[in-house]
Design a protein around this motif. Structure first.
Motif, PDB file in Angstrom:
ATOM      1  N   ARG A 213      -7.124   2.291  -7.827  1.00  0.00           N
ATOM      2  CA  ARG A 213      -7.669   3.026  -6.681  1.00  0.00           C
ATOM      3  C   ARG A 213      -6.793   2.918  -5.441  1.00  0.00           C
ATOM      4  O   ARG A 213      -6.685   3.871  -4.654  1.00  0.00           O
ATOM      5  CB  ARG A 213      -9.083   2.530  -6.388  1.00  0.00           C
ATOM      6  N   GLY A 214      -6.179   1.769  -5.228  1.00  0.00           N
ATOM      7  CA  GLY A 214      -5.300   1.630  -4.070  1.00  0.00           C
ATOM      8  C   GLY A 214      -4.112   2.559  -4.150  1.00  0.00           C
ATOM      9  O   GLY A 214      -3.719   3.184  -3.148  1.00  0.00           O
ATOM     10  N   ALA A 215      -3.529   2.679  -5.325  1.00  0.00           N
ATOM     11  CA  ALA A 215      -2.379   3.568  -5.510  1.00  0.00           C
ATOM     12  C   ALA A 215      -2.778   5.026  -5.313  1.00  0.00           C
ATOM     13  O   ALA A 215      -2.022   5.824  -4.746  1.00  0.00           O
ATOM     14  CB  ALA A 215      -1.774   3.361  -6.896  1.00  0.00           C
ATOM     15  N   LYS A 216      -3.964   5.392  -5.774  1.00  0.00           N
ATOM     16  CA  LYS A 216      -4.429   6.770  -5.592  1.00  0.00           C
ATOM     17  C   LYS A 216      -4.600   7.091  -4.109  1.00  0.00           C
ATOM     18  O   LYS A 216      -4.211   8.181  -3.645  1.00  0.00           O
ATOM     19  CB  LYS A 216      -5.749   6.975  -6.340  1.00  0.00           C
ATOM     20  N   ALA A 217      -5.158   6.153  -3.354  1.00  0.00           N
ATOM     21  CA  ALA A 217      -5.318   6.360  -1.914  1.00  0.00           C
ATOM     22  C   ALA A 217      -3.954   6.446  -1.229  1.00  0.00           C
ATOM     23  O   ALA A 217      -3.756   7.243  -0.305  1.00  0.00           O
ATOM     24  CB  ALA A 217      -6.140   5.217  -1.316  1.00  0.00           C
ATOM     25  N   LEU A 218      -3.029   5.631  -1.691  1.00  0.00           N
ATOM     26  CA  LEU A 218      -1.677   5.627  -1.132  1.00  0.00           C
ATOM     27  C   LEU A 218      -1.006   6.980  -1.344  1.00  0.00           C
ATOM     28  O   LEU A 218      -0.401   7.548  -0.424  1.00  0.00           O
ATOM     29  CB  LEU A 218      -0.870   4.521  -1.817  1.00  0.00           C
ATOM     30  N   LEU A 219      -1.112   7.505  -2.544  1.00  0.00           N
ATOM     31  CA  LEU A 219      -0.530   8.810  -2.850  1.00  0.00           C
ATOM     32  C   LEU A 219      -1.136   9.894  -1.963  1.00  0.00           C
ATOM     33  O   LEU A 219      -0.420  10.722  -1.379  1.00  0.00           O
ATOM     34  CB  LEU A 219      -0.761   9.138  -4.326  1.00  0.00           C
ATOM     35  N   ASN A 220      -2.452   9.901  -1.834  1.00  0.00           N
ATOM     36  CA  ASN A 220      -3.121  10.901  -1.005  1.00  0.00           C
ATOM     37  C   ASN A 220      -2.679  10.806   0.456  1.00  0.00           C
ATOM     38  O   ASN A 220      -2.495  11.824   1.136  1.00  0.00           O
ATOM     39  CB  ASN A 220      -4.640  10.753  -1.097  1.00  0.00           C
ATOM     40  N   HIS A 221      -2.499   9.567   0.926  1.00  0.00           N
ATOM     41  CA  HIS A 221      -2.071   9.369   2.316  1.00  0.00           C
ATOM     42  C   HIS A 221      -0.692   9.979   2.561  1.00  0.00           C
ATOM     43  O   HIS A 221      -0.503  10.751   3.507  1.00  0.00           O
ATOM     44  CB  HIS A 221      -2.045   7.883   2.646  1.00  0.00           C
ATOM     45  N   PHE A 222       0.270   9.641   1.704  1.00  0.00           N
ATOM     46  CA  PHE A 222       1.636  10.121   1.919  1.00  0.00           C
ATOM     47  C   PHE A 222       1.739  11.625   1.695  1.00  0.00           C
ATOM     48  O   PHE A 222       2.486  12.316   2.387  1.00  0.00           O
ATOM     49  CB  PHE A 222       2.607   9.367   1.014  1.00  0.00           C
ATOM     50  N   ALA A 223       0.970  12.150   0.733  1.00  0.00           N
ATOM     51  CA  ALA A 223       1.021  13.585   0.462  1.00  0.00           C
ATOM     52  C   ALA A 223       0.371  14.392   1.586  1.00  0.00           C
ATOM     53  O   ALA A 223       0.872  15.461   1.967  1.00  0.00           O
ATOM     54  CB  ALA A 223       0.336  13.892  -0.860  1.00  0.00           C
ATOM     55  N   THR A 224      -0.722  13.854   2.150  1.00  0.00           N
ATOM     56  CA  THR A 224      -1.496  14.607   3.139  1.00  0.00           C
ATOM     57  C   THR A 224      -0.978  14.432   4.560  1.00  0.00           C
ATOM     58  O   THR A 224      -0.826  15.407   5.306  1.00  0.00           O
ATOM     59  CB  THR A 224      -2.978  14.186   3.082  1.00  0.00           C
ATOM     60  N   PHE A 225      -0.708  13.182   4.950  1.00  0.00           N
ATOM     61  CA  PHE A 225      -0.421  12.897   6.357  1.00  0.00           C
ATOM     62  C   PHE A 225       1.071  12.756   6.675  1.00  0.00           C
ATOM     63  O   PHE A 225       1.502  13.115   7.763  1.00  0.00           O
ATOM     64  CB  PHE A 225      -1.166  11.631   6.796  1.00  0.00           C
ATOM     65  N   GLU A 226       1.834  12.246   5.747  1.00  0.00           N
ATOM     66  CA  GLU A 226       3.248  12.023   6.043  1.00  0.00           C
ATOM     67  C   GLU A 226       4.158  13.035   5.358  1.00  0.00           C
ATOM     68  O   GLU A 226       5.366  13.063   5.629  1.00  0.00           O
ATOM     69  CB  GLU A 226       3.648  10.593   5.665  1.00  0.00           C
ATOM     70  N   ARG A 227       3.587  13.842   4.482  1.00  0.00           N
ATOM     71  CA  ARG A 227       4.345  14.898   3.807  1.00  0.00           C
ATOM     72  C   ARG A 227       5.608  14.368   3.126  1.00  0.00           C
ATOM     73  O   ARG A 227       6.653  15.006   3.137  1.00  0.00           O
ATOM     74  CB  ARG A 227       4.733  15.996   4.805  1.00  0.00           C
ATOM     75  N   VAL A 228       5.502  13.188   2.553  1.00  0.00           N
ATOM     76  CA  VAL A 228       6.641  12.602   1.861  1.00  0.00           C
ATOM     77  C   VAL A 228       6.669  13.100   0.422  1.00  0.00           C
ATOM     78  O   VAL A 228       5.672  12.997  -0.301  1.00  0.00           O
ATOM     79  CB  VAL A 228       6.587  11.059   1.883  1.00  0.00           C
ATOM     80  N   ASP A 229       7.788  13.643   0.012  1.00  0.00           N
ATOM     81  CA  ASP A 229       7.984  14.094  -1.366  1.00  0.00           C
ATOM     82  C   ASP A 229       8.783  13.017  -2.097  1.00  0.00           C
ATOM     83  O   ASP A 229      10.001  12.936  -1.981  1.00  0.00           O
ATOM     84  CB  ASP A 229       8.739  15.428  -1.373  1.00  0.00           C
ATOM     85  N   PHE A 230       8.083  12.166  -2.842  1.00  0.00           N
ATOM     86  CA  PHE A 230       8.766  11.057  -3.514  1.00  0.00           C
ATOM     87  C   PHE A 230       9.571  11.562  -4.708  1.00  0.00           C
ATOM     88  O   PHE A 230       9.154  12.468  -5.425  1.00  0.00           O
ATOM     89  CB  PHE A 230       7.753  10.008  -3.975  1.00  0.00           C
ATOM     90  N   ASP A 231      10.728  10.944  -4.902  1.00  0.00           N
ATOM     91  CA  ASP A 231      11.587  11.269  -6.039  1.00  0.00           C
ATOM     92  C   ASP A 231      11.368  10.309  -7.206  1.00  0.00           C
ATOM     93  O   ASP A 231      11.741  10.617  -8.339  1.00  0.00           O
ATOM     94  CB  ASP A 231      13.058  11.216  -5.609  1.00  0.00           C
ATOM     95  N   LEU A 232      10.771   9.153  -6.915  1.00  0.00           N
ATOM     96  CA  LEU A 232      10.517   8.162  -7.971  1.00  0.00           C
ATOM     97  C   LEU A 232       9.443   7.199  -7.502  1.00  0.00           C
ATOM     98  O   LEU A 232       9.427   6.788  -6.338  1.00  0.00           O
ATOM     99  CB  LEU A 232      11.806   7.381  -8.299  1.00  0.00           C
ATOM    100  N   ALA A 233       8.548   6.850  -8.416  1.00  0.00           N
ATOM    101  CA  ALA A 233       7.547   5.808  -8.173  1.00  0.00           C
ATOM    102  C   ALA A 233       7.794   4.664  -9.155  1.00  0.00           C
ATOM    103  O   ALA A 233       7.986   4.902 -10.353  1.00  0.00           O
ATOM    104  CB  ALA A 233       6.135   6.359  -8.349  1.00  0.00           C
ATOM    105  N   ILE A 234       7.803   3.442  -8.641  1.00  0.00           N
ATOM    106  CA  ILE A 234       8.055   2.253  -9.467  1.00  0.00           C
ATOM    107  C   ILE A 234       6.852   1.322  -9.365  1.00  0.00           C
ATOM    108  O   ILE A 234       6.390   1.018  -8.265  1.00  0.00           O
ATOM    109  CB  ILE A 234       9.321   1.500  -9.007  1.00  0.00           C
ATOM    110  N   ALA A 235       6.339   0.894 -10.495  1.00  0.00           N
ATOM    111  CA  ALA A 235       5.317  -0.147 -10.526  1.00  0.00           C
ATOM    112  C   ALA A 235       5.935  -1.422 -11.083  1.00  0.00           C
ATOM    113  O   ALA A 235       6.636  -1.384 -12.097  1.00  0.00           O
ATOM    114  CB  ALA A 235       4.139   0.279 -11.389  1.00  0.00           C
TER     115      ALA A 235
END
Length: 342
Positions: A213-235
């Motif tokens: 759930r934390g990662a999902k919220a993180l994705l929504n935050h960057f996509a909605t508010f910061e408009r960051v288009d990530f090229d790679l996600a690492i876990a």
């Protein structure tokens, strides 16, 4: 080892990661001598408790790739759901508890006033023939509900297994909550004085054990508010060792690229890049598949490639999770090199 043991020893079930977050911030801001670190990432905390650190590219940040690296702070444990009249605490599981392994366990009840020691009991063989059955309740030595209230225990306080550690054969560490505090530690060490080729976001996430759930919220935050288009996600998360599907994976033979699990498939071109980098630098690395999920998988649904990096852990989700320290050191080295080259 001491730093990792300290980090693992901090209690923090899903939804109550604040103590872990405070410890990570301290470890980021201070060196081993208690002095202020240099070149710190810019830190912030979102509304649900994800800790975020940003490090710009050493090149032109506006034209550089964007990479996010995540490790989760939460651990499995229990929430208190009821204070019984007989002084026992009824609890509900948080995350993937191994039911067969909890009887006869020492636990810590984390309250607003501090930590209260307790145990989860068991039924001795002498009484089983009399029909006595195991009850999954926490016993803190109280004889009534009022005694529980008097020591400061409340509904929705949480419970974790008491942390005991052992260093085995000088190279293995066995300790509860290595999943995923080793990942948190990897991020701490990887962002110090790093000179990345891409813009980096490091995130120590919440609530992974109850559905990413934390990662999902993180994705929504960057996509909605910061408009960051990530090229790679690492876990950076644990790799359960060892089952029929990954018998070739061994502790001490290097970090693992978690190529495929129940939630995602690591991007093949990124996997090849990492394998070539490891070969060039003489870093042992293993490639395997496992069960479970990881934080980076949620980014795939938004078209972001991902890769999951791990160390093999024996006895995952138990009180005696075990890793090889050399694997962890090699993982930190490999991740830093990757982030400086990708």
């Amino acid at each position: 080892m001491n730093e990792l043991i300290e980090l693992c020893s901090v209690p923090g079930v899903s939804g109550r990661e604040e103590k872990v977050r405070e410890k990570i911030i301290y470890m980021l801001e201070k060196n081993n001598f208690g002095e202020k670190q240099k070149n710190l990432p810019a830190l912030s905390v979102d509304k649900i408790g994800n800790l975020i650190g940003k490090v710009p590219s050493r090149n032109n940040p506006e034209s550089s790739k964007n990479v996010i690296v995540m490790a989760h702070m939460d651990e499995i444990g229990f929430y208190i759901t009821s204070l019984r009249d007989d002084g026992k605490l009824e609890v509900r599981n948080v995350g993937g508890i191994i039911e067969d392994a909890i009887q006869g366990s020492f636990v810590e009840v984390v309250t607003g006033n501090g930590i209260v020691d307790g145990v989860i009991g068991t039924v001795p063989p002498h009484l089983k023939s009399d029909g006595v059955v195991f009850e999954k309740v926490v016993d803190v030595g109280a004889r009534s509900k009022q005694e529980l209230i008097d020591v400061g225990v409340s509904v929705m306080d949480y419970v974790v297994f008491k942390k005991h550690f052992s260093i085995l054969n000088k190279e293995f560490l066995a300790l509860r909550s290595l999943d995923d505090r080793f990942g948190c530690y990897t991020l701490i060490e990887s962002c110090k004085d790093i000179s990345p080729n891409s813009n980096l976001v490091f995130s120590w996430t919440v609530q992974e054990e109850v559905g990413l759930r934390g990662a999902k919220a993180l994705l929504n935050h960057f996509a909605t508010f910061e408009r960051v288009d990530f090229d790679l996600a690492i876990a950076v998360d644990s790799f359960a060792c060892c089952s029929k599907q990954n018998k070739h994976i061994e502790l001490g033979k290097g970090p693992v690229i978690r190529a495929y699990d129940n939630s995602s498939i690591s991007a093949p071109d990124v996997v090849k890049f990492i394998l070539k980098l490891a070969e060039r630098e003489g870093i042992p690395v293993q490639l395997g598949t496992t069960g479970g999920g990881n934080d980076a998988s949620v980014f795939v649904e938004y078209g972001v490639p991902m890769v999951a990096l791990s160390v093999p852990i024996r006895y995952l989700h138990s009180q005696v999770e075990m890793l090889n320290i050399k694997d962890l050191l090699n993982l930190i080295k490999l991740l830093r090199l990757f982030l400086e080259s990708f």
